[in-house]
Design an enzyme around this catalytic site. Structure first.
Site, PDB file in Angstrom:
ATOM      1  N   HIS A   1       0.847  -1.285  -0.059  1.00 61.42           N
ATOM      2  CA  HIS A   1       0.109   0.046   0.138  1.00 61.42           C
ATOM      3  C   HIS A   1       0.895   1.325   0.100  1.00 61.42           C
ATOM      4  CE1 HIS A   1       0.717  -0.434   4.457  1.00 61.42           C
ATOM      5  NE2 HIS A   1       0.353   0.961   4.581  1.00 61.42           N
TER       6      HIS A   1
HETATM    7  N1  UDP Z   1      -3.662  -5.682   8.696  1.00 62.29           N
HETATM    8  C1  UDP Z   1      -5.113  -6.201   8.754  1.00 62.29           C
HETATM    9  N2  UDP Z   1      -5.538  -6.765   7.783  1.00 62.29           N
HETATM   10  C2  UDP Z   1      -4.924  -6.487   6.485  1.00 62.29           C
HETATM   11  C3  UDP Z   1      -3.742  -6.019   6.390  1.00 62.29           C
HETATM   12  C4  UDP Z   1      -3.167  -5.506   7.795  1.00 62.29           C
HETATM   13  O1  UDP Z   1      -5.670  -6.626   9.998  1.00 62.29           O
HETATM   14  O2  UDP Z   1      -5.630  -6.881   5.256  1.00 62.29           O
HETATM   15  C5  UDP Z   1      -3.204  -5.191  10.083  1.00 62.29           C
HETATM   16  C6  UDP Z   1      -2.008  -5.885  10.482  1.00 62.29           C
HETATM   17  O3  UDP Z   1      -2.086  -7.018  11.108  1.00 62.29           O
HETATM   18  C7  UDP Z   1      -1.237  -4.896  11.362  1.00 62.29           C
HETATM   19  C8  UDP Z   1      -1.964  -3.466  10.525  1.00 62.29           C
HETATM   20  O4  UDP Z   1      -2.978  -3.800   9.892  1.00 62.29           O
HETATM   21  O5  UDP Z   1      -1.863  -4.962  12.535  1.00 62.29           O
HETATM   22  C9  UDP Z   1      -0.698  -2.753   9.551  1.00 62.29           C
HETATM   23  O6  UDP Z   1      -1.397  -1.885   9.096  1.00 62.29           O
HETATM   24  P1  UDP Z   1      -0.801  -1.288   7.779  1.00 62.29           P
HETATM   25  O7  UDP Z   1      -0.248  -2.193   6.885  1.00 62.29           O
HETATM   26  O8  UDP Z   1      -2.295  -0.633   7.112  1.00 62.29           O
HETATM   27  O9  UDP Z   1      -0.287   0.188   7.968  1.00 62.29           O
HETATM   28  P2  UDP Z   1       1.104   0.343   8.295  1.00 62.29           P
HETATM   29  O10 UDP Z   1       1.590  -0.626   9.621  1.00 62.29           O
HETATM   30  O11 UDP Z   1       2.221   0.095   6.979  1.00 62.29           O
HETATM   31  O12 UDP Z   1       1.395   1.657   8.886  1.00 62.29           O
END
Ligand code: UDP
Length: 368
Positions: A204
């Protein structure tokens, strides 16, 4: 003590929950403010239900917009609320636009500001999240670092020692608290997957999904990895359209964003995870699942040095070669210090004791 906790987007919910719980258990008055940066069932509601987060006390409804418009809407909506509630402390988590917008308002409101997940640095100024991290830290009174490398970054930037608190990782608190429930999920059978028989992918970051050339290269690499190990890819809304436009092989199963329990179950049973997510790098380390990060840098280097993560960038050959070798010889499970399920309690204890609250930050390099 009245404490506002701010949440706004998917990766915030699992970070704010353990802090709220620990503050409330210790008797603080917690006001939950939801900015509405994420708002639909798949990116928002499912997390409140599954993690047992109570209904937000205030909902700012900022919605999707450009970086500046979204941050500005958060600020404009949060300013009168902060003035009305007059909190002692505002707690912001992570690195999204809601984090920065509420931090800017809090710093001018007279409240103390606490940043949970302080000190992470990718040193990639093209990432909007890096701007949010650096500026939020600069505005904060309390800097709660998840790992020793983050403490080192803050020290090197000249923050006062009494502002910096090595608290551990709140996302791991939520992971450990929900692991048994996640492992009971039937998501594998619903998707026709077997334990250890698939790779899990998330994408993403704007640098990967907004640039058609970069995305085409990544998807071509994933197609080849899928020949060795079938892939399941829960698509983030900002990538879903672009993914549909590419013809992926049938061995890449694109699904809707997964709920938290299903996604943790998918990580725990994956043979390999390929991702550009920050949180997923951390969760795979704790779960002991090999992770390849589809970026040139990470703000979470502890997952490389003390976890299961490797940076593979965006080069097709490098991604495929590393994936095949990790499928053959997975790394050993290791876990960074203080990723133990008690970070929220340490943060609450510091906030409620008033430690490190001697006023707004004066990095030593600026005040000397
Ligand atoms: N996550 C989720 N469903 C998904 C993808 C990610 O529940 O389809 C959870 C993952 O387990 C983690 C969090 O979302 O706890 C991470 O969020 P994301 O990847 O959107 O953001 P980033 O960590 O890159 O800021």
């Amino acid at each position: 003590m009245r404490i506002i906790c701010v949440a706004g987007a998917r990766p915030n919910y699992m970070k704010v929950k353990p802090v709220m719980d620990a503050l409330e258990a210790a008797g603080a008055e917690v006001v939950l403010v939801h900015t509405g940066q994420h708002y639909d069932a798949a990116m928002n509601d499912v997390f409140f239900t599954e993690l047992g987060i109570r209904r937000p006390d205030h909902f700012l409804q900022v919605g999707s917009a450009s970086q500046a418009v979204q941050t500005g809407r958060v600020m404009a909506a949060f300013e009168p609320l902060a003035a009305e509630l007059r909190p002692d402390v505002v707690v912001v988590v992570g690195d999204v636009n809601s984090t920065l917008g509420c931090a800017l308002v809090a710093a001018k409101s007279g409240a103390l500001l606490a940043h949970v997940e302080a000190g992470l640095r990718s040193r990639d100024w093209d990432m909007p999240e890096e701007v949010n991290r650096v500026v939020t830290d600069r505005l904060s009174d309390y800097l709660f670092a998840p790992s020793a490398d983050a403490v080192d970054n803050l020290r090197a930037e000249g923050y006062r020692p009494d502002q910096i608190h090595l608290a551990g990782n709140v996302m791991v608190d939520t992971l450990l608290a929900n692991l048994d429930r996640a492992l009971a999920s039937d998501v594998l059978s619903r998707l026709g997957l077997s334990r250890g028989g698939y790779a899990l992918v998330t994408l993403h970051r704007p640098a990967n999904v907004d640039d058609p050339g970069a995305l085409a290269t990544l998807l071509s690499a994933l197609d080849e990895v899928a020949q060795a190990c079938p892939i399941v890819l829960p698509a983030h809304p900002r990538a879903a359209g672009q993914l549909r436009a590419h013809g992926l092989s049938q061995r890449v199963q694109v699904i809707a964003p997964a709920g938290y329990l299903d996604f943790v179950a998918l990580q725990a049973s994956a043979r390999l995870v390929l991702t550009d997510s920050g949180g997923v790098q951390e969760e795979t380390t704790v779960l002991g699942v090999p992770c390849l990060t589809l970026r040139d840098n990470t703000e979470r280097p502890v997952t490389l040095t003390e976890g299961t993560n490797q940076l593979v960038g965006r080069d097709r050959e490098r991604i495929v070669k590393t994936a095949l070798s990790v499928l053959d010889a997975p790394p050993l499970r290791r876990c960074p210090a203080l990723w133990d399920g008690r970070a929220g309690q340490r943060i609450a204890a510091t906030l409620l004791s008033g430690g490190g609250a001697a006023g707004h930050p004066r990095p030593t390099d600026l005040s000397s």
